[in-house]
Design a protein around this motif. Sequence first.
Motif, PDB file in Angstrom:
ATOM      1  N   ALA B 164       0.845  -1.200   0.000  1.00 17.53           N
ATOM      2  CA  ALA B 164       0.000   0.000   0.000  1.00 17.53           C
ATOM      3  C   ALA B 164       0.879   1.249   0.000  1.00 17.53           C
ATOM      4  N   ARG B 165       2.003   1.181   0.737  1.00 16.51           N
ATOM      5  CA  ARG B 165       2.885   2.353   0.821  1.00 16.51           C
ATOM      6  C   ARG B 165       3.677   2.571  -0.464  1.00 16.51           C
ATOM      7  N   ALA B 168       1.279   4.057  -2.891  1.00 21.20           N
ATOM      8  CA  ALA B 168       1.028   5.461  -2.550  1.00 21.20           C
ATOM      9  C   ALA B 168       2.227   6.322  -2.951  1.00 21.20           C
ATOM     10  N   ARG B 171       2.112   6.992  -6.631  1.00 24.59           N
ATOM     11  CA  ARG B 171       1.152   8.062  -6.958  1.00 24.59           C
ATOM     12  C   ARG B 171       1.728   9.422  -6.570  1.00 24.59           C
ATOM     13  N   GLU B 172       2.340   9.437  -5.395  1.00 27.13           N
ATOM     14  CA  GLU B 172       2.952  10.668  -4.886  1.00 27.13           C
ATOM     15  C   GLU B 172       3.998  11.200  -5.862  1.00 27.13           C
ATOM     16  N   GLY B 177       5.340  18.611  -9.235  1.00 29.91           N
ATOM     17  CA  GLY B 177       6.067  19.321  -8.188  1.00 29.91           C
ATOM     18  C   GLY B 177       6.791  18.411  -7.222  1.00 29.91           C
ATOM     19  N   ALA B 178       6.524  17.104  -7.290  1.00 30.22           N
ATOM     20  CA  ALA B 178       7.227  16.182  -6.395  1.00 30.22           C
ATOM     21  C   ALA B 178       8.686  16.097  -6.833  1.00 30.22           C
ATOM     22  N   ARG B 179       9.615  16.272  -5.876  1.00 36.75           N
ATOM     23  CA  ARG B 179      11.023  16.299  -6.267  1.00 36.75           C
ATOM     24  C   ARG B 179      11.722  14.978  -5.957  1.00 36.75           C
ATOM     25  N   HIS B 180      11.371  14.395  -4.821  1.00 40.67           N
ATOM     26  CA  HIS B 180      12.033  13.140  -4.446  1.00 40.67           C
ATOM     27  C   HIS B 180      11.003  12.035  -4.324  1.00 40.67           C
ATOM     28  N   SER B 181      11.441  10.814  -4.534  1.00 35.73           N
ATOM     29  CA  SER B 181      10.519   9.697  -4.448  1.00 35.73           C
ATOM     30  C   SER B 181      11.059   8.624  -3.504  1.00 35.73           C
ATOM     31  N   SER B 182      10.171   8.026  -2.719  1.00 36.20           N
ATOM     32  CA  SER B 182      10.595   7.001  -1.766  1.00 36.20           C
ATOM     33  C   SER B 182      10.233   5.601  -2.240  1.00 36.20           C
TER      34      SER B 182
END
Lengths: 196, 376
Positions: B164-165, B168, B171-172, B177-182
């Motif tokens: 689920a994370r 998410a 999608r995030e 505008g999202a600069r970093h991704s986890s």
Amino acid sequence: MSAIEDLVTELSRLPTIGKKSALRLTYHLLKQPPEQSRRLAQVLGTLTERVRLCERCFNLTEEQPCTICKDPRRDAATICVVEEASDIAAVERTGEYRGVYHVLGGRLSPLDGIGPDELTVTALVQRVGAGGIREVIVATNPKLEGEATALYVQEQLSSLGVLVSRIALGMPVGGDLEYADGVTIAQAIASRRQMR
Amino acid sequence: MTQASRVTLSSIAIRDFRNIERAELTIPPDGIALVGDNGQGKTNFLEAIAYLELLRSMRGVRDRDLTRFGATAFHIGCVSAGAAVNRVGIGVERTGKKRIMLDGVDTPRLTDALGALPSVCFSPADIALIAGAPAERRRYLDIALALSSKRYLAALRQYRAALARRNAALREAARPGARHSSVAAWEPALAEHGAVIVEERRGWVAEGATEFTRLCADIGERAKMQIEYESPLAAAADVRAALAEALHKGRDHDARRMITHAGPHRDDLAVTLGTRDLRLVGSAGQQRTAAIALRLLEAATFRTRGGAQPVLLLDDPFAELDRKRASRVLALLEESSATGLGQTILCVPREDEIPAAFTRLERWTVRDGVFARVAS
């Protein structure tokens, strides 16, 4: 809404305080001399006015930088990374750690909309990149989200040539194997150390 | 192997569950036959019993929709023998608050209470196990394995949380505008727990495949029916490493679709007739036979791994089977265990549909959610 209801509503917003406790606190305050309530209101006001985030480590502080960052006796080349400012108090209680800190301001939790951009990882990378840092100890909580956060931090720091370590996982001191859960024991065995 | 102990339900109390306002039944060790027209509450009654095992609806209905119309909460309580726990009490409020008491002790963690009253339900809806989407068969595998292996249950919970994370985070990352991704940070957890799921599913299918084929033949199927574990990771020697690599490789593709593609959440349990997919080539009778064999296998899993002969919930189970097959299924149920037929809760629409083997069972009727014992 009445004044009593107002206070009950505000108090029950606080963690671990339910409607009943909020009501009890409210009645308690009403029974005390009015100065006590006034003093409480005043301290709350000063709290929000004075307490800020440390520019360097994001700890809660009334001075810039915070007392820990400023302390010349501390080892500024070792940074302990924690999720919340309250975690600093926990590490400090041990009296064993002499380095400085970095507060992430939470953990990766995409389901709540907390991504890397909401944490202070970029500031940490800049801080380490500026030089003078020997080791970064990642002390996020050993849960699903804390582990992912630790991994993310490690990855961001990987190109900077600094030693990144993770706090040890395993049996608690004074613990009993008999009562520990399987995951903990498995982890403790995986990260065993040689006895000398 | 130690002999499985026979689980018997001695009484059950139901309040405000579906169309059942209030019911209290004392149940003999052999079980009961419940007679009632469609829509009167037969399946609801079985669903209430199954709730004591799964702690949720066996039909996948949300908790708040299980509460009787106009009520604020439902309660199910039972007294049983032969299982690890003898008294189970469950209260579920419409708000979602769930309270579970095992032998009178509050049990805050749901996972500690799972499987408190072992049961297996045979129902006409089981046809979906064969004819339905892969999700149906994964759900079947998850229930059979989670209730018989703590390791599987723990891995499944962790895997779902990590999945689920990661989704998410995908999608995030796609947000402007999202600069970093986890996204990558969740992969080690997915690989670790996903590997446990794959290994346990693989082991269970390998263990039960021969038995499944035999069960289908015994019910009267002449062509060879088989189950096979279908997963890109099924043959991997090091599942964890293989899954970690698949996740890593799929990251770009996943990012575009904003969903995780690799992993056991996309597995299937293939059921074949000869060499072909039973879903496509099987007759209704053949599909029904395979579904019943899967349920028999589920009951066998509880016996061999959990040491308990589960309560049998039979919801008009022979509706689409010819008489010969029906009697063979009954014989299989009986011979499958040294302790004989498990306690049986049989539901049928009409008295004359009670199979001969069950005519000795105490009889009850249900009408509009009200239960009455038939004087013998």
